[in-house]
Design an enzyme around this catalytic site. Structure first.
Site, PDB file in Angstrom:
ATOM      1  N   LYS A 118      47.316  41.091  29.074  1.00 13.68           N
ATOM      2  CA  LYS A 118      47.966  41.026  30.395  1.00 13.68           C
ATOM      3  C   LYS A 118      49.473  41.108  30.191  1.00 13.68           C
ATOM      4  O   LYS A 118      49.969  40.720  29.146  1.00 13.68           O
ATOM      5  CB  LYS A 118      47.620  39.687  31.075  1.00 13.68           C
ATOM      6  CG  LYS A 118      47.819  39.681  32.567  1.00 13.68           C
ATOM      7  CD  LYS A 118      46.629  40.267  33.285  1.00 13.68           C
ATOM      8  CE  LYS A 118      46.833  40.415  34.760  1.00 13.68           C
ATOM      9  NZ  LYS A 118      45.560  40.705  35.459  1.00 13.68           N
ATOM     10  N   ASP A 130      48.297  44.768  39.057  1.00 13.72           N
ATOM     11  CA  ASP A 130      47.925  43.399  39.447  1.00 13.72           C
ATOM     12  C   ASP A 130      48.893  43.091  40.605  1.00 13.72           C
ATOM     13  O   ASP A 130      49.399  44.019  41.247  1.00 13.72           O
ATOM     14  CB  ASP A 130      48.093  42.421  38.264  1.00 13.72           C
ATOM     15  CG  ASP A 130      47.446  41.057  38.518  1.00 13.72           C
ATOM     16  OD1 ASP A 130      46.229  40.937  38.334  1.00 13.72           O
ATOM     17  OD2 ASP A 130      48.148  40.107  38.930  1.00 13.72           O
TER      18      ASP A 130
END
Ligand code: NDP
Ligand code: 2IT
Length: 444
Positions: free
Chosen positions: A126, A166
């Site tokens: 991430k 995201d």
């Protein structure tokens, strides 16, 4: 002290200033106890848990860019490459002022197990930045994205690490970052997913997380003798996940009546008008007050409140820790039957426990929102074979993946005598594949 407790104590001491990361680790380790106990000696000797909670690599970098007034601005960029046991690192980029290392680590840790649950060969990672795209011009967003990618491109690649969107990162940002990656490296490759359809993007990736959430929710209800059709649904958020959750809920005959953003929320008893919501959020990038102005059946409320509405199903699709114990109590007293997470870790640990104790069907995000990353992996497959599949083909595969995930986590919970505990089932099923791969690959 057992092995699991010992490792959690070490994680707490080492990451004391990262509460979101600790929360994610606590939930996973708690669920894994019965699995670890079966094979404790081997896992302890191999320091399997110590390795799984430690990112393989963490990259932190300066992102300087010039705003429209000519002023230089500086943000911080991150990429946490958490675990590559089952495939190249895969996971989104979040651009939001609240981003710091602890947020990226919690999201990267969750991603390991989520990606494993998809059944596809993707590891966990991430990244993101404390940059706030809100209120910025397109040129400012481009300047930021180009500077961010100028550094990030040194660490990613189609077989190495493949970021995606995201919070705060959608098609516009992915396009700017893809352009800069190509310009610097000279490589036209599937290094990002969520790309535009004219340059290697996959049909149905935009819809995938929200649609996948509904496919899984439908299956969870079905397997508990309930039908999604006719159910009233509360959704939070009004971004990518929320919009397509609302769209699919309506297609399945349910009635989503709420949505929210960081300033307020909408209650629309006639059902959210998804075309209007898309116009307000995807095209105008405006606030929900604009939705209320254009829709006479809608009420707008400042602040928080979507969980106060009486509904059958709740789908938190905004951000972490947005559904608290008090919200869980309200939902239960209003007769909610199911909660499925579209966001990552939107439900606090005490709220999760309360819902489970009160026999609410509860599906954790690492299972119920896995449709986004699963479809990203399908985008990677299409890029590798230099072909594009039809919407129906991708959507069909997405649906099958979500149905399979539900049965996989349901079975895992049953195998450990925790029938109906989908949190434990998801953590166990996600862990098993990663653990087997790590044990086979030696001390790395
Ligand atoms: P978007 O940026 O498209 O939308 C985020 C939505 O949540 C917006 O409505 C935003 O409101 C709201 N929101 C964000 N932060 C806060 C906050 N601190 N307080 C209140 N509201 C907030 O992001 P996505 O829809 O892509 O992501 C939503 C969630 O889903 C995140 O948890 C993400 O990690 C998760 N997720 C996303 C996937 C994807 O494919 N995009 C896949 C799997 C999970 P506002 O605009 O006012 O900030
Ligand atoms: O949290 C997530 O799974 C995402 N933001 C999507 C990641 C991806 O690589 O598509």
């Amino acid at each position: 002290m057992g092995y699991v407790e010992e490792v959690f104590e070490k994680v707490k001491a080492k990451n004391a200033a990262e509460p979101e990361f600790l929360q994610a680790v606590e939930e996973v380790l708690e669920s894994l106890k019965p699995v670890i106990e079966k094979n404790e000696e081997a896992y302890r000797k191999a320091a399997l848990l110590e390795r799984i909670v430690e990112p393989e690599r963490q990259i932190k970098f300066r992102v300087p860019w010039v705003d429209d007034s000519g002023q230089v601005q500086v943000n911080t960029g991150y990429r946490v490459q958490f675990n590559s046991a089952i495939g190249p690192y895969k996971g989104g980029l979040r651009f939001h002022p609240s981003v710091y290392l602890g947020i990226i680590k919690f999201l990267g840790f969750e991603q390991i197990f989520k990606n494993s649950l998809t059944g596809l060969p993707i590891g966990g990672g991430k990244g993101g930045s404390d940059f706030d795209p809100k209120g910025k011009s397109d040129r400012e967003v481009m300047a930021f994205c180009q500077s961010f990618m100028t550094e990030l491109c040194k660490y990613i690649g189609k077989d190495e690490d493949v970021p995606a969107g995201d919070i705060g990162v959608g098609g516009r940002e992915i396009g700017f970052m893809f352009g800069q990656y190509k310009r610097i490296t000279g490589q036209y490759e599937g290094v990002l997913t969520g790309k535009g359809l004219t340059f290697g993007g996959s049909l149905a990736r935009t819809e995938a997380t929200g649609y996948g959430l509904l496919y899984l929710t439908e299956e969870m209800l079905k397997s508990n003798a309930q039908d999604i059709k006719g159910k009233t649904i509360a959704v939070s958020g009004s971004g990518n996940v929320a919009i397509y959750a609302i769209e699919k809920a309506k297609q399945l005959g349910a009635k989503p009546v709420t949505c929210s953003d960081s300033t307020g929320w909408i209650y629309d008893p006639e059902g959210i008008d998804v075309d209007l919501l898309k116009e307000v959020k995807e095209i105008n990038r405006a606030r929900l007050t604009e939705y209320a102005q254009k829709r006479s059946s809608a009420e707008y409320h400042e602040g928080k409140g979507v969980w106060s509405v009486k509904v059958d199903v709740a789908l938190p699709c905004a951000t972490q820790n947005e559904l608290t114990l008090d919200d869980a109590k309200t939902l239960v007293s209003n007769g909610v039957i199911a909660v499925a997470e579209g966001a990552n870790m939107p439900t606090t640990l005490d709220a999760t426990k309360y819902l489970q104790e009160n026999k609410v069907l509860f599906c954790p995000g690492k299972a119920s929102n896995a449709g986004g990353v699963a479809t990203s992996a399908l985008e990677m497959s299409q890029n590798s074979e230099r072909l594009s599949w039809t919407f129906e083909e991708v959507d069909g595969k997405l649906k099958q993946i979500m149905v399979d995930i539900f049965h996989n986590i349901d079975d895992a919970a049953k195998r450990y005598d925790m029938e109906g505990n989908y949190v434990a089932g998801a953590n166990i099923a996600g862990f098993e594949k990663v653990a087997t791969a790590m044990m086979a690959q030696g001390v790395v």
